[in-house]
Design a protein around this motif. Structure first.
Motif, short mmCIF file in Angstrom:
data_model
loop_
_atom_site.label_atom_id
_atom_site.label_comp_id
_atom_site.label_asym_id
_atom_site.label_seq_id
_atom_site.Cartn_x
_atom_site.Cartn_y
_atom_site.Cartn_z
N GLY A 230 -8.88 70.29 84.99
CA GLY A 230 -7.98 70.27 86.13
C GLY A 230 -6.58 69.90 85.72
O GLY A 230 -5.59 70.48 86.18
N LEU A 231 -6.47 68.92 84.82
CA LEU A 231 -5.16 68.49 84.33
C LEU A 231 -4.46 69.63 83.59
O LEU A 231 -3.25 69.83 83.73
CB LEU A 231 -5.34 67.28 83.40
N ALA A 232 -5.23 70.39 82.80
CA ALA A 232 -4.64 71.50 82.04
C ALA A 232 -4.06 72.55 82.97
O ALA A 232 -2.96 73.06 82.74
CB ALA A 232 -5.71 72.11 81.13
N PHE A 233 -4.78 72.90 84.03
CA PHE A 233 -4.29 73.91 84.95
C PHE A 233 -3.15 73.38 85.82
O PHE A 233 -2.41 74.15 86.42
CB PHE A 233 -5.43 74.43 85.82
N LEU A 234 -3.02 72.05 85.88
CA LEU A 234 -1.92 71.45 86.62
C LEU A 234 -0.62 71.48 85.82
O LEU A 234 0.43 71.86 86.33
CB LEU A 234 -2.29 70.00 86.99
N ILE A 235 -0.70 71.09 84.55
CA ILE A 235 0.52 70.98 83.73
C ILE A 235 0.75 72.19 82.84
O ILE A 235 1.87 72.39 82.35
CB ILE A 235 0.49 69.70 82.86
N GLY A 236 -0.30 73.03 82.63
CA GLY A 236 -0.16 74.17 81.73
C GLY A 236 0.95 75.14 82.12
O GLY A 236 1.84 75.41 81.30
N PRO A 237 0.93 75.68 83.34
CA PRO A 237 2.00 76.61 83.72
C PRO A 237 3.39 75.98 83.69
O PRO A 237 4.37 76.64 83.33
CB PRO A 237 1.60 77.00 85.16
N ILE A 238 3.46 74.69 84.05
CA ILE A 238 4.76 74.01 84.02
C ILE A 238 5.26 73.87 82.59
O ILE A 238 6.42 74.17 82.27
CB ILE A 238 4.65 72.62 84.68
N LEU A 239 4.36 73.41 81.70
CA LEU A 239 4.72 73.26 80.29
C LEU A 239 5.09 74.61 79.69
O LEU A 239 6.06 74.72 78.91
CB LEU A 239 3.55 72.64 79.52
N GLY A 240 4.32 75.65 80.04
CA GLY A 240 4.63 76.98 79.55
C GLY A 240 6.01 77.45 79.99
O GLY A 240 6.76 78.02 79.20
N GLY A 241 6.34 77.19 81.25
CA GLY A 241 7.66 77.57 81.74
C GLY A 241 8.78 76.84 81.03
O GLY A 241 9.83 77.43 80.73
N VAL A 242 8.60 75.55 80.75
CA VAL A 242 9.62 74.76 80.05
C VAL A 242 9.83 75.30 78.64
O VAL A 242 10.97 75.49 78.18
CB VAL A 242 9.20 73.27 80.00
N ILE A 243 8.72 75.56 77.93
CA ILE A 243 8.83 76.07 76.56
C ILE A 243 9.51 77.43 76.54
O ILE A 243 10.38 77.70 75.70
CB ILE A 243 7.43 76.15 75.90
N LEU A 244 9.17 78.31 77.48
CA LEU A 244 9.76 79.64 77.53
C LEU A 244 11.24 79.60 77.89
O LEU A 244 12.00 80.51 77.53
CB LEU A 244 9.01 80.52 78.53
N SER A 245 11.66 78.56 78.60
CA SER A 245 13.09 78.43 78.92
C SER A 245 13.90 77.97 77.73
O SER A 245 15.13 78.12 77.70
CB SER A 245 13.27 77.44 80.08
N LEU A 246 13.22 77.42 76.72
CA LEU A 246 13.91 76.88 75.54
C LEU A 246 13.71 77.73 74.30
O LEU A 246 14.52 77.66 73.36
CB LEU A 246 13.42 75.45 75.24
N ALA A 247 12.62 78.50 74.26
CA ALA A 247 12.29 79.27 73.05
C ALA A 247 11.51 80.52 73.44
O ALA A 247 11.27 80.79 74.61
CB ALA A 247 11.48 78.39 72.08
N THR A 248 11.07 81.28 72.42
CA THR A 248 10.30 82.49 72.65
C THR A 248 8.84 82.14 72.93
O THR A 248 8.40 81.01 72.72
CB THR A 248 10.37 83.43 71.43
#
Length: 468
Positions: free
Chosen positions: A142-160
């Motif tokens: 549950g924690l992974a699906f909560l923070i995963g998309p957010i973390l993915g969005g942050v990383i994609l805003s900073l890198a490829t």
């Protein structure tokens, strides 16, 4: 074993399982960039998920058996290493086939992480603390699906998008180092010959099942079921199943021991696991139902995924709570409560999906219900009912039934929904699908009544400890 040492072990397991779970949730935001870079169509893009699921399904029983035979620590480290290598292959992929190879290696390694972690808990935690420990591990998803998309969005805003996979490498390195330092290095006194015939047969059987389900067309479900692209895989699955049962009867050290199927409590657990996987697959369609039914409330495709948030938050809270309840009330009470709540949630979302408040409330009930099935409770039963030398493979068998339920649930939910589109529109089809899932959940509640009472469960635990 001291409490501090057990907590260190739990921390290592938590980080490893979180790493594997995050990769499922975090890859979603990367799909548009991957599609653009390799010029993919939707069918090709879907293989990024399908291949991961297929090799995860294959890796689960193999790694679980190897863990029982060669020790938890070495196989847990090997699982994490496979996952890291797969991540590196994806991140450095010069072409799309290499992305698929990397995802296959990732899935194979990730397949063993959760069942081996569950077996380690069974080996190192006393019976009265296993539920709480398993509950914390179960909350990871549950924690992974909560923070995963957010973390993915942050990383994609900073890198490829490549850095979504590069980030796994330092995490995997830390997990491997801590595992070698803190996980117990126990292994059986004698090492029997590995059941290669059973392993190959089981691998081919699971691959045929996954490929058959992946070829189903939900728009024309029954026609595709007997089509040339599906029927051969289903037939091969049936033949391989018969071969596997015969091979395992004569194997010195079977990869799937027959003893794991001749105990009523375990058979109930497998059925409950498949049902839970079926219900979990229905969650994929919740955002789509929200777009169809709640357009007047402002729900559109761009924000529909947020309608899963009540489910995810409820699972984050419900998983550790159900784990603690296991230690106090036993598995039958927790699973019966969970299946009952899940039934109500599925029926409400099927009947009242046009109400935003009811949709959110139903999501909370569904999340709480699933948290009392997925993760801790079913694995708690397996730890109590299996012997030390079969604990990991027992966890793997539960995972197989859960994955099979997910595969079939996704296909059948889509088929039910599409079959009703001419009778009230797509919304009516998906509402019917959730009502069907509610009926299956009610059946699970009836089955839960057959589980052992708390007193009988405690007696079984004491007996297994005496034998051990």
């Amino acid at each position: 074993m001291e409490s501090r040492q057990r907590n260190l072990i739990l921390t290592v397991l938590f980080i490893g399982v979180l790493m594997g779970a995050l990769d499922i949730a975090i890859v979603g935001p990367a799909l548009p960039a991957i599609r653009a870079q390799y010029q993919l169509n939707e069918r090709s893009l879907s293989w990024i998920f399908s291949l991961y699921v297929l090799f995860n399904l294959i890796g689960t029983p193999l790694m679980a058996k190897l863990s029982d035979q060669f020790g938890r620590r070495s196989i847990y480290v090997l699982d994490v290493a496979f996952f890291a290598v797969g991540s590196l292959v994806v991140a450095l992929a010069p072409s799309f086939p290499f992305v698929l190879i990397g995802r296959a290696v990732q899935g194979f390694g990730a397949g063993g992480i959760f069942p081996v972690a569950s077996a380690v808990i069974g080996d190192t935690f006393p019976a009265e603390k296993r539920g709480s420990a398993l509950g914390l591990i179960g909350a990871v998803f549950g924690l992974a699906f909560l923070i995963g998309p957010i973390l993915g969005g942050v990383i994609l805003s900073l890198a490829t998008w490549h850095w979504l996979f590069f980030i796994n490498l330092p995490i995997a390195a830390v997990v491997m180092v801590l595992s070698l330092k803190y996980l117990p290095a126990t292994r059986p006194a004698e090492s029997k010959r590995f059941d290669w015939a059973g392993a190959v047969t089981l691998t081919l059987m699971l691959a045929c099942l996954a490929l058959a389900v992946n070829q189903l067309d939900v728009q024309r479900f029954f026609a595709s079921l007997v089509s040339i692209t599906t029927l051969p895989f289903l037939a091969a699955f049936a033949v391989l199943f018969i071969i596997l049962t015969r091979v395992e009867k004569t194997a010195e050290n079977p990869i799937v021991p027959a003893s794991l199927f001749n105990r009523p409590q375990l058979r109930l657990t497998y059925a409950l696991s498949a049902g839970a996987g079926f219900a979990e697959a229905g969650l994929v369609f919740l955002p789509l139902l929200a777009v169809i039914s709640l357009a007047g409330a402002g729900i559109q495709e761009k924000n529909a995924s947020w309608m899963l948030m009540p489910v995810v938050l409820a699972m984050v809270v419900g998983s550790p709570t159900s784990g603690r309840m296991l230690d106090r009330f036993g598995s039958r009470a927790v699973i019966l409560a969970g299946t009952s709540v899940l039934t109500v949630g599925m029926v409400l979302v099927g009947l009242f999906s046009g109400s935003l408040a009811m949709f959110i409330f139903s999501g909370v009930l569904i999340g709480l219900g699933l948290s009392a099935l997925l993760g801790a409770p079913l694995r708690y039963i397996m730890l109590n009912e299996s012997r030390l030398e079969e604990r990991s493979v027992a966890q793997g068998v539960v995972a197989i039934f859960s994955s099979a339920g997910q595969l079939l649930g996704g296909a059948l939910t889509g088929a039910i929904a599409s079959s009703r589109t001419g009778f009230g529109g797509a919304g009516a089809g998906y509402s019917l699908a959730f009502l069907v899932i509610g009926g299956i959940s009610l059946l699970l509640a009836v089955m839960a009544l057959q589980l052992k009472s708390r007193q009988a469960e405690q007696a079984a635990v004491q007996a297994s400890q005496t034998v051990g």
